[in-house]
Structure formats: C-alpha cells, structure tokens
Design a protein around this motif. Structure first.
Motif, PDB file in Angstrom:
ATOM      1  N   SER A 171       0.845  -1.196   0.000  1.00 37.91           N
ATOM      2  CA  SER A 171       0.000   0.000   0.000  1.00 37.91           C
ATOM      3  C   SER A 171       0.874   1.238   0.000  1.00 37.91           C
ATOM      4  O   SER A 171       2.100   1.161   0.101  1.00 37.91           O
ATOM      5  CB  SER A 171      -0.934   0.009   1.217  1.00 37.91           C
ATOM      6  N   GLY A 213      -4.032   6.165  -6.163  1.00 36.37           N
ATOM      7  CA  GLY A 213      -4.897   5.383  -5.294  1.00 36.37           C
ATOM      8  C   GLY A 213      -4.275   4.993  -3.972  1.00 36.37           C
ATOM      9  O   GLY A 213      -4.275   3.817  -3.595  1.00 36.37           O
ATOM     10  N   ALA A 218      -3.694   4.373   0.051  1.00 34.07           N
ATOM     11  CA  ALA A 218      -4.601   3.905   1.103  1.00 34.07           C
ATOM     12  C   ALA A 218      -5.047   5.061   1.984  1.00 34.07           C
ATOM     13  O   ALA A 218      -6.145   5.038   2.541  1.00 34.07           O
ATOM     14  CB  ALA A 218      -3.906   2.831   1.947  1.00 34.07           C
ATOM     15  N   ALA A 219      -4.183   6.066   2.119  1.00 31.96           N
ATOM     16  CA  ALA A 219      -4.518   7.226   2.947  1.00 31.96           C
ATOM     17  C   ALA A 219      -3.711   8.429   2.490  1.00 31.96           C
ATOM     18  O   ALA A 219      -2.598   8.295   1.989  1.00 31.96           O
ATOM     19  CB  ALA A 219      -4.243   6.937   4.420  1.00 31.96           C
ATOM     20  N   THR A 220      -4.275   9.610   2.673  1.00 38.04           N
ATOM     21  CA  THR A 220      -3.593  10.873   2.392  1.00 38.04           C
ATOM     22  C   THR A 220      -3.779  11.806   3.586  1.00 38.04           C
ATOM     23  O   THR A 220      -4.888  11.922   4.113  1.00 38.04           O
ATOM     24  CB  THR A 220      -4.165  11.542   1.129  1.00 38.04           C
ATOM     25  N   GLU A 249      -7.790  11.713   3.956  1.00 35.95           N
ATOM     26  CA  GLU A 249      -8.614  10.976   3.001  1.00 35.95           C
ATOM     27  C   GLU A 249      -8.210   9.512   3.061  1.00 35.95           C
ATOM     28  O   GLU A 249      -7.075   9.186   3.412  1.00 35.95           O
ATOM     29  CB  GLU A 249      -8.418  11.511   1.575  1.00 35.95           C
ATOM     30  N   GLY A 250      -9.140   8.640   2.687  1.00 34.72           N
ATOM     31  CA  GLY A 250      -8.822   7.221   2.665  1.00 34.72           C
ATOM     32  C   GLY A 250      -9.246   6.511   3.934  1.00 34.72           C
ATOM     33  O   GLY A 250     -10.174   6.952   4.632  1.00 34.72           O
ATOM     34  N   ASP A 251      -8.561   5.438   4.260  1.00 38.12           N
ATOM     35  CA  ASP A 251      -8.890   4.576   5.387  1.00 38.12           C
ATOM     36  C   ASP A 251      -8.825   5.357   6.704  1.00 38.12           C
ATOM     37  O   ASP A 251      -7.746   5.745   7.152  1.00 38.12           O
ATOM     38  CB  ASP A 251      -7.892   3.405   5.414  1.00 38.12           C
ATOM     39  N   THR A 297      -5.422   6.405   8.965  1.00 40.39           N
ATOM     40  CA  THR A 297      -5.012   7.794   9.224  1.00 40.39           C
ATOM     41  C   THR A 297      -4.991   8.077  10.727  1.00 40.39           C
ATOM     42  O   THR A 297      -4.099   8.770  11.220  1.00 40.39           O
ATOM     43  CB  THR A 297      -5.946   8.802   8.519  1.00 40.39           C
TER      44      THR A 297
END
Length: 274
Positions: free
Chosen positions: A192, A225, A227-229, A257-259, A263
């Motif tokens: 990821s 794409g 997994a998190a930002t 953003e994301g999971d 985060t």
C-alpha cells in the motif's frame, strides 16, 4: 583544513538557530524566563539551559554532577534523566547568568566549528555513552536546536524561522522517521501507499510505500490510489511530529482521506521525538 562540505549545512543551520535564540532571550526580563513553552515541563529558562547543555556535549565538556529532584513529572526514563541534568542544574540561574553562559557557549562552539577537520564518518560520543558518526551528531544537534528555537518563539510570541536552514534539516530528519511510523507503528497494509502533502513555508509531497514484506520506504513520486492521504501545514507537522500538540488539538488543521482507521493510527504515532 576546513569543515567537510557534507557537514556545512548542519553548521549553518545551528548558527542560524542559535543566533535567533540569542536574539530572542537577550532582552527578556527575569519573569519572562519562567514562561511555559510547548515542550512538556520546560520553561524558557529550561529550554535555553538545554540548548547550552547540548552545545557543552558537542564541545566535550564534563557533565554536571547533580542530583535530580524526585518530583519532576515529565522525567520518566533514563534518556530524559540524562537530558534533564543540564536543565535542572541551571533552574535557579538569573537572566544575566543565562545570557552570559549562552553567549560564551556560542563563542566556544563557533571556534570549534572553525577548527573542525574530522571526516563526517568519524565516531563521536553521543547521549548515554552511545557512539555515532560526526555527521549524525551534527545533524541531530542542528535539528534539536531549531526545534527549541520554535519552542521559544511560540512561548514568547515571536513566530518565524519556519523556512530557515534549520527547518530544512528538520524536514529531512522528521521525514526519515515516517516509513517506520507508517509501516511499523501504524501497521499500514502491505503493498500500500500513504501520501503526505505539506504546505506552508516549506512545501513538499512524499509517498510512503509499504512493500509485500511490510517494509516502508520514502519516495518523492506521487502514488495513484493511496490507502490514505494526510494534508497539513508545515508548522502543524512539526508540532505534531515533535510531540508539542496532540492530533485532537489540531484536528481542524489536518485533512485526511482514505482509510480512517489507518489515518488515525498514523496520527496516533506521529510524534517521533523523545
């Protein structure tokens, strides 16, 4: 002989930060030395004492012989006890004593840097008897002094220095810890990627990739794409990564953003300094 080119950025960063600290504290009246700082348990006087202590370590001075009080709530391990010794021994020093010792340590350290001819890989003494390279020692020292400059600026209401030479050293030091934070501490999924987007006086975008073995690496290429930002400003990044604020206290300054579980785990382990 002169300072090795590899070491010059760290000398420049230290010089810029220590001169800023000197300018910040020189005009302070006695009561202002007792102001609280974002560094847990430490006042302005304590921060300056610590900085003096850091430079005395770089100079190879003997450590003070001193017994710490038992009621220092922020001192909980051997590393903190080691660090606190240089601080507590100066807790009753006056403002003139503090500024005089600071100026004297700056003079001595500048002289040492002018005469420094060792290779970056030369082994030197570190905290608690650890052995590290001269390059590692100078990088860590420049980082520490810049972070404490920021502590003093916050306590005294004089913001600045967020894009100074020390800030660039701090960026690289803190980013170096991110692969461990993401891959190990936050346990990001294998194969990821996590993206960190930082704006403000220092702007940068970094990707932490976690391979199939669960190892993290830091890259400058953006990830498709992820997994998190996490997006945040540079000052908030520093304050979080150095343990000066909790994620909850700056939740409005961090966009994720994301999971959400990932985060949250990253932010929970974001502080990397002791």
């Amino acid at each position: 002989m002169s300072l090795h080119p590899t070491l010059q950025p760290y000398a420049d960063a230290w010089t810029h930060s220590i001169e800023a600290i000197s300018e910040l504290v020189q005009p302070l009246v006695e009561a202002e030395w007792n102001r609280r700082t974002p560094c847990p348990g430490w006042s302005v006087r304590d921060i300056v004492s610590h900085v003096i202590g850091l430079d005395s370590e770089m100079l190879g001075d003997p450590r003070p012989i001193h017994t710490l009080p038992r009621d220092l709530f922020h001192v909980t391990n051997d590393h903190q006890r080691y660090t606190e010794m240089q601080v507590d021994v100066r807790r009753h020093h006056t403002a003139p004593e503090m500024t005089s010792e600071l100026e004297y340590s700056i003079i001595r350290r500048n002289r040492q840097l002018r005469n420094e001819s060792r290779d970056p890989g030369a082994k030197v003494r570190g905290p608690l008897g650890a052995e590290l390279t001269l390059e590692e020692s100078m990088r860590t020292h420049a980082f520490n002094v810049w972070v404490h400059e920021q502590d003093l600026r916050a306590a005294l209401g004089h913001p600045g220095g967020l894009d100074s030479p020390g800030a660039h050293v701090a960026r690289d030091v803190l980013l170096g810890e991110l692969p461990r934070v993401v891959a190990e501490d936050a346990d990001a999924p294998r194969s990821s990627a996590v993206v960190l987007d930082v704006h403000g006086p220092l702007e940068f975008l970094r990707t932490i990739r976690v391979d199939i073995q669960g190892r993290g690496t830091l890259e400058t290429a953006p990830a498709l794409g992820p997994a998190a930002t996490l997006a945040l400003d540079w000052e908030t990044y520093v304050r979080l990564a150095c343990g000066r604020v909790t994620p909850k206290a700056v939740a409005d300054r961090v966009k994720t953003e994301g999971d959400p579980a990932l985060t949250a785990a990253i932010l929970r382990h974001f502080a990397v300094t002791r």
